[in-house]
Design an enzyme around this catalytic site. Structure first.
Site, mmCIF file in Angstrom:
data_model
loop_
_atom_site.group_PDB
_atom_site.id
_atom_site.type_symbol
_atom_site.label_atom_id
_atom_site.label_comp_id
_atom_site.label_asym_id
_atom_site.label_seq_id
_atom_site.Cartn_x
_atom_site.Cartn_y
_atom_site.Cartn_z
ATOM 1 N N SER A 19 0.926 -1.267 -0.003
ATOM 2 C CA SER A 19 0.189 0.088 -0.104
ATOM 3 C C SER A 19 0.665 1.264 0.107
ATOM 4 O O SER A 19 1.617 1.547 -1.052
ATOM 5 C CB SER A 19 -1.033 -0.037 1.123
ATOM 6 O OG SER A 19 -2.020 0.865 1.027
ATOM 7 N N ASP B 65 -2.153 13.622 13.422
ATOM 8 C CA ASP B 65 -2.317 15.129 12.859
ATOM 9 C C ASP B 65 -1.387 15.071 11.460
ATOM 10 O O ASP B 65 -2.147 15.617 10.627
ATOM 11 C CB ASP B 65 -1.761 15.932 13.770
ATOM 12 C CG ASP B 65 -2.431 16.361 15.199
ATOM 13 O OD1 ASP B 65 -3.537 15.761 15.160
ATOM 14 O OD2 ASP B 65 -1.963 16.734 16.186
ATOM 15 N N HIS C 280 -7.376 -6.052 0.205
ATOM 16 C CA HIS C 280 -6.300 -5.110 0.297
ATOM 17 C C HIS C 280 -5.199 -5.535 1.429
ATOM 18 O O HIS C 280 -3.874 -5.340 1.088
ATOM 19 C CB HIS C 280 -6.876 -3.587 0.491
ATOM 20 C CG HIS C 280 -5.843 -2.517 0.576
ATOM 21 N ND1 HIS C 280 -4.847 -2.414 -0.633
ATOM 22 C CD2 HIS C 280 -5.169 -1.675 1.416
ATOM 23 C CE1 HIS C 280 -3.798 -1.268 -0.135
ATOM 24 N NE2 HIS C 280 -4.346 -0.996 1.020
#
Length: 257
Positions: free
Chosen positions: A88, A178, A237
């Site tokens: 990925s 964040d 996936h």
């Protein structure tokens, strides 16, 4: 430099270089421990925590040039060339490295990702992790129960919770949420880099996944002219978690050929 977990070879095949495993978004080296041990039968295997994941550096960016630079530093410090396998986000970082520093890689395995920009977004999982009530949390089973309110898939919950440090008081995520949220457009995107990687490359995908569509193959072959394609039946996936033994076998056959 990135945090590295190394699995020494059981026996050494001098014809094979070390293998570097690069995890995907929200993952860490610990997700790959069992597979890394199995792949270390005839070579040393190194697994990294990517920036803003696990025990690695907290940085302000999550761009593919930066991630590829991190991987280049690891390989040059441990000894080039290596075989590299990335899943990925880690697969995109590995592809970027192969296209910009091809001398560092012998063979490349790209697990269920293509060198294209995707329209989907993974920010909903960041919201779910932020929403998890960490008050008085001391067991993974209780964390799973609480996370089930926002994440239905038990396999995904198990994957995410491997990045929750329950020994800390209070528990903390081993992820820079964040920055990952801020950089999400770059993570699901693609740098659009030119060039070619002349080494053999395996694009190993889950048969139930839609990340590597047939229409992407022309783009893949333009960048990776020695590309090979294989699919794991019954896998999506997260193919390495859903079909680990079949995944290992496919990787071993390709890398040892």
């Amino acid at each position: 430099m990135l945090a590295i977990t190394t699995y020494p070879a059981t026996t050494i095949d001098p014809k094979l270089p070390d293998l570097l495993i690069v995890h995907g978004l929200f993952g860490s080296a610990r997700n790959w421990g069992v597979i890394a041990r199995h792949l270390a039968d005839v070579r040393t295997v190194h697994v990294v925590d990517m920036r803003n994941h696990g025990s690695s550096l907290r940085a302000e960016t999550q761009s593919y040039p930066d991630m590829a630079g991190d991987l280049a530093e690891v390989i040059t410090s441990l000894g080039a060339p290596m075989d590299v396998m990335g899943h990925s986000m880690g697969g995109k970082a590995a592809m970027h490295l192969a296209l910009t520093r091809p001398e560092l890689i012998r063979k490349l395995v790209v697990a269920d990702i293509a060198p294209v920009a995707y329209s989907h977004d993974q920010s909903q999982y960041i919201a779910a992790m932020r929403a998890l009530d960490l008050t008085g949390l001391s067991s993974r089973s209780e964390a799973d129960r609480r996370l089930s309110a926002t994440v239905d898939d038990p396999a995904l919950r198990a994957f995410f919770l491997q990045s929750l440090d329950l020994k800390a008081q209070p528990p903390v995520w081993r992820l820079n949420l964040d920055v990952l949220e801020d950089q999400m457009p770059l993570i699901v995107g693609w740098s659009g880099i030119d060039g070619q990687f002349g080494g053999h490359t395996l694009f190993l995908t889950g048969a139930l996944s839609h990340y590597v569509k047939p229409e992407y193959r022309e783009t893949i072959r333009n960048l990776f002219p020695k590309s090979h394609f294989a699919r794991l039946p019954g896998a999506g996936h997260w193919l390495h978690a859903e079909r680990p033994r079949e995944f290992e076998q496919a990787v071993q056959v390709f890398l040892k050929a």
